[in-house]
Scaffold this motif. Structure first.
Motif, PDB file in Angstrom:
ATOM      1  N   GLY A  47      72.283  88.291  86.139  1.00 26.56           N
ATOM      2  CA  GLY A  47      70.597  88.503  85.835  1.00 26.56           C
ATOM      3  C   GLY A  47      70.473  87.697  84.586  1.00 26.56           C
ATOM      4  O   GLY A  47      69.473  88.207  83.661  1.00 26.56           O
ATOM      5  N   LEU A  48      71.049  86.616  84.272  1.00 27.81           N
ATOM      6  CA  LEU A  48      70.791  85.622  83.243  1.00 27.81           C
ATOM      7  C   LEU A  48      69.624  84.969  83.707  1.00 27.81           C
ATOM      8  O   LEU A  48      69.370  84.370  84.756  1.00 27.81           O
ATOM      9  CB  LEU A  48      71.875  84.879  82.743  1.00 27.81           C
ATOM     10  CG  LEU A  48      73.190  85.500  82.187  1.00 27.81           C
ATOM     11  CD1 LEU A  48      74.240  84.694  82.026  1.00 27.81           C
ATOM     12  CD2 LEU A  48      72.716  86.339  80.876  1.00 27.81           C
ATOM     13  N   PRO A  49      68.665  84.515  82.650  1.00 26.77           N
ATOM     14  CA  PRO A  49      67.427  83.662  82.886  1.00 26.77           C
ATOM     15  C   PRO A  49      68.365  82.185  83.186  1.00 26.77           C
ATOM     16  O   PRO A  49      69.255  81.747  82.857  1.00 26.77           O
ATOM     17  CB  PRO A  49      66.649  83.379  81.614  1.00 26.77           C
ATOM     18  CG  PRO A  49      66.982  84.589  80.721  1.00 26.77           C
ATOM     19  CD  PRO A  49      68.514  85.239  80.977  1.00 26.77           C
ATOM     20  N   LEU A  50      67.762  81.690  84.310  1.00 23.85           N
ATOM     21  CA  LEU A  50      68.398  80.551  84.972  1.00 23.85           C
ATOM     22  C   LEU A  50      67.194  79.457  85.516  1.00 23.85           C
ATOM     23  O   LEU A  50      66.209  79.786  85.755  1.00 23.85           O
ATOM     24  CB  LEU A  50      68.913  80.817  86.523  1.00 23.85           C
ATOM     25  CG  LEU A  50      69.399  79.709  87.087  1.00 23.85           C
ATOM     26  CD1 LEU A  50      70.674  79.075  86.498  1.00 23.85           C
ATOM     27  CD2 LEU A  50      69.934  80.134  88.464  1.00 23.85           C
ATOM     28  N   ALA A  51      67.530  78.261  84.827  1.00 21.50           N
ATOM     29  CA  ALA A  51      66.762  76.931  85.174  1.00 21.50           C
ATOM     30  C   ALA A  51      67.432  75.977  85.922  1.00 21.50           C
ATOM     31  O   ALA A  51      68.786  75.694  85.376  1.00 21.50           O
ATOM     32  CB  ALA A  51      66.080  76.306  83.766  1.00 21.50           C
ATOM     33  N   GLN A  52      66.726  75.376  86.948  1.00 21.20           N
ATOM     34  CA  GLN A  52      67.489  74.341  87.352  1.00 21.20           C
ATOM     35  C   GLN A  52      66.838  73.074  87.797  1.00 21.20           C
ATOM     36  O   GLN A  52      66.249  72.552  88.956  1.00 21.20           O
ATOM     37  CB  GLN A  52      68.404  74.829  89.052  1.00 21.20           C
ATOM     38  CG  GLN A  52      69.296  75.990  88.747  1.00 21.20           C
ATOM     39  CD  GLN A  52      69.667  76.317  90.344  1.00 21.20           C
ATOM     40  OE1 GLN A  52      69.075  77.482  90.782  1.00 21.20           O
ATOM     41  NE2 GLN A  52      70.536  75.741  90.901  1.00 21.20           N
ATOM     42  N   PRO A  53      66.421  72.512  86.512  1.00 23.15           N
ATOM     43  CA  PRO A  53      65.364  71.259  86.778  1.00 23.15           C
ATOM     44  C   PRO A  53      66.174  70.185  87.650  1.00 23.15           C
ATOM     45  O   PRO A  53      67.275  69.626  87.302  1.00 23.15           O
ATOM     46  CB  PRO A  53      65.125  70.987  85.274  1.00 23.15           C
ATOM     47  CG  PRO A  53      66.426  71.391  84.533  1.00 23.15           C
ATOM     48  CD  PRO A  53      66.968  72.801  85.294  1.00 23.15           C
ATOM     49  N   ALA A  54      65.263  69.332  88.334  1.00 22.98           N
ATOM     50  CA  ALA A  54      65.860  68.175  89.041  1.00 22.98           C
ATOM     51  C   ALA A  54      66.052  67.085  88.002  1.00 22.98           C
ATOM     52  O   ALA A  54      66.812  66.057  88.130  1.00 22.98           O
ATOM     53  CB  ALA A  54      64.695  67.732  90.066  1.00 22.98           C
ATOM     54  N   ARG A  55      65.179  67.095  87.126  1.00 25.32           N
ATOM     55  CA  ARG A  55      65.233  66.173  85.806  1.00 25.32           C
ATOM     56  C   ARG A  55      64.985  66.600  84.450  1.00 25.32           C
ATOM     57  O   ARG A  55      64.289  67.747  84.625  1.00 25.32           O
ATOM     58  CB  ARG A  55      64.385  64.896  86.117  1.00 25.32           C
ATOM     59  CG  ARG A  55      62.876  65.097  86.072  1.00 25.32           C
ATOM     60  CD  ARG A  55      62.078  63.937  86.289  1.00 25.32           C
ATOM     61  NE  ARG A  55      60.744  63.977  85.767  1.00 25.32           N
ATOM     62  CZ  ARG A  55      59.692  64.862  86.385  1.00 25.32           C
ATOM     63  NH1 ARG A  55      60.242  65.294  87.620  1.00 25.32           N
ATOM     64  NH2 ARG A  55      58.593  64.884  85.934  1.00 25.32           N
ATOM     65  N   LEU A  56      65.439  65.924  83.476  1.00 19.76           N
ATOM     66  CA  LEU A  56      65.225  66.452  82.152  1.00 19.76           C
ATOM     67  C   LEU A  56      64.205  65.415  81.303  1.00 19.76           C
ATOM     68  O   LEU A  56      63.469  66.060  80.641  1.00 19.76           O
ATOM     69  CB  LEU A  56      66.495  66.700  81.359  1.00 19.76           C
ATOM     70  CG  LEU A  56      67.543  67.730  81.769  1.00 19.76           C
ATOM     71  CD1 LEU A  56      68.964  67.506  80.831  1.00 19.76           C
ATOM     72  CD2 LEU A  56      66.955  68.982  81.970  1.00 19.76           C
ATOM     73  N   ARG A  57      64.278  64.551  81.759  1.00 23.01           N
ATOM     74  CA  ARG A  57      63.435  63.456  81.103  1.00 23.01           C
ATOM     75  C   ARG A  57      62.078  63.683  81.472  1.00 23.01           C
ATOM     76  O   ARG A  57      61.803  63.503  82.914  1.00 23.01           O
ATOM     77  CB  ARG A  57      63.973  61.995  81.264  1.00 23.01           C
ATOM     78  CG  ARG A  57      63.424  60.937  80.280  1.00 23.01           C
ATOM     79  CD  ARG A  57      64.371  59.716  80.475  1.00 23.01           C
ATOM     80  NE  ARG A  57      65.560  59.713  80.380  1.00 23.01           N
ATOM     81  CZ  ARG A  57      66.441  59.682  79.171  1.00 23.01           C
ATOM     82  NH1 ARG A  57      65.618  59.513  78.183  1.00 23.01           N
ATOM     83  NH2 ARG A  57      67.727  59.782  79.131  1.00 23.01           N
ATOM     84  N   ARG A  58      61.171  63.497  80.559  1.00 20.89           N
ATOM     85  CA  ARG A  58      59.557  63.767  81.030  1.00 20.89           C
ATOM     86  C   ARG A  58      59.381  65.000  81.871  1.00 20.89           C
ATOM     87  O   ARG A  58      58.709  64.891  82.849  1.00 20.89           O
ATOM     88  CB  ARG A  58      59.107  62.318  81.485  1.00 20.89           C
ATOM     89  CG  ARG A  58      59.135  61.003  80.967  1.00 20.89           C
ATOM     90  CD  ARG A  58      58.476  59.868  81.409  1.00 20.89           C
ATOM     91  NE  ARG A  58      59.277  59.462  82.828  1.00 20.89           N
ATOM     92  CZ  ARG A  58      60.348  58.753  82.513  1.00 20.89           C
ATOM     93  NH1 ARG A  58      60.801  58.250  81.368  1.00 20.89           N
ATOM     94  NH2 ARG A  58      60.929  58.294  83.653  1.00 20.89           N
ATOM     95  N   ASN A  59      59.769  66.073  81.242  1.00 18.13           N
ATOM     96  CA  ASN A  59      59.684  67.470  82.029  1.00 18.13           C
ATOM     97  C   ASN A  59      59.314  68.237  80.922  1.00 18.13           C
ATOM     98  O   ASN A  59      60.099  69.103  80.554  1.00 18.13           O
ATOM     99  CB  ASN A  59      61.217  67.747  82.445  1.00 18.13           C
ATOM    100  CG  ASN A  59      60.745  68.826  83.584  1.00 18.13           C
ATOM    101  OD1 ASN A  59      59.892  69.604  83.228  1.00 18.13           O
ATOM    102  ND2 ASN A  59      61.877  69.373  84.303  1.00 18.13           N
TER     103      ASN A  59
END
Length: 317
Positions: free
Chosen positions: A60-72
């Protein structure tokens, strides 16, 4: 630093990072987990989360799975809003841009599986074994924009047992990293960053399939060390009349002959000559077939002493 628990954002993806995440959770507050996006897996190409993402969901931890980090900017806002004092990366798999590195007030710490500046890059565990190192270790470093170039905060050596493959070494280094990151976070305000000596830097690039191909013109020890390093992926491959053979259970043995020459076939396995010494092969998996004892395969394939396995040499060694 304040009396409240340190708030940590954790960046990681594979199973290797799970002990590190668990150790941090046991001592500090994990306010965000960041992992690679889900990927298609298996014959059915089922969309599957990486192990760290799956663990975060279970807990139940907050989760992020961004496809990219740059310019996000959306992800940067998520990282900022979680209120992390510091971020930790462990086998996350993406380069962090300066705009992301600047968000936590104590920056990012990275757990790297070598004694930096040795073996910078994507595959330090594998290349330490391929190169026949007797000692490696874990480095906790302050992350900068380079590839494992930031200053060292903590470092601890780990002897490599001669029978270890990449599997066993990864397990040992994962446990070491879990312990050291807790120590580093506990002493965060007191650690003295030490710049790396660029003159001593070596590199550990991502493996390719060809890195698993047997070079019979190497010594027996070099062949076995390569086998240990590629045990997880791409595994060890030899060739016979152009057909691929997956090999397992390699060890150095006595014998001499032309590189790639089969010296004997016994129930213990297949003995093949290297440039210096010989290699005992216990298991063979022909193309499109199951793995089997080497002597079983040799008898069925008509392999006898004097048979020569194909010589393969890299075009750019």
């Amino acid at each position: 630093m304040s009396a409240r628990p340190l708030r940590v954002a954790f960046f990681g993806s594979p199973a290797f990072a799970l002990p590190v995440l668990d150790a941090i959770r046991g001592a500090f507050e994990v306010v965000l987990v960041v992992a690679q996006p889900d990927k298609p897996v298996g014959r059915g190409l089922k969309l599957t989360p990486p192990p760290v993402a799956a663990r975060a969901a279970e807990l139940g931890l907050p989760l992020a799975q961004p496809a990219r980090l740059r310019r996000n900017p959306d992800f940067e806002a998520t990282l900022r809003e979680c209120g992390a004092d510091v971020a930790v990366t462990c086998a996350y798999g993406k380069i962090l841009p300066a705009s992301v590195l600047a968000v936590p007030r104590y920056g990012f710490l990275n757990t790297h599986t070598s004694l930096l500046p040795a073996y910078r890059g994507a595959a330090p565990i594998q290349w330490a074994l391929i190169r026949g190192e007797a000692v490696t270790g874990t480095t906790i470093m302050q992350t900068d924009e380079g590839m494992d170039t930031g200053p060292v905060l903590l470092q601890e050596a780990l002897p490599i047992a001669p029978e270890w493959t990449a599997h066993e070494l990864a397990d040992a280094l994962s446990a070491q990293a879990a312990r050291l990151i807790v120590q580093a976070l506990s002493d965060l305000g007191d650690l003295q960053p030490t710049p790396q000596d660029e003159n001593l830097a070596t590199h550990a690039p991502m493996l390719t399939k060809e890195d698993g191909f047997v070079r019979w013109a190497d010594t027996a020890a070099q062949i076995v060390n390569r086998h240990r390093g590629v045990a997880a992926w791409p595994q060890t491959t030899a060739f016979l009349n152009g057909a691929r053979l997956k090999l397992a259970g390699l060890s150095v043995t006595e014998g001499s002959g032309q590189p790639g020459e089969v010296l004997s076939v016994t129930e213990a396995g297949l003995t093949v000559a290297a440039q210096e010494g010989a290699v005992l092969i216990r298991t063979v998996q022909p193309e499109a077939r199951k793995a089997q004892p080497a002597h079983t395969w040799a008898q069925a394939a008509g392999i006898t002493p004097g048979t020569r396995l194909d010589l393969w040499e890299p075009t750019d060694p």
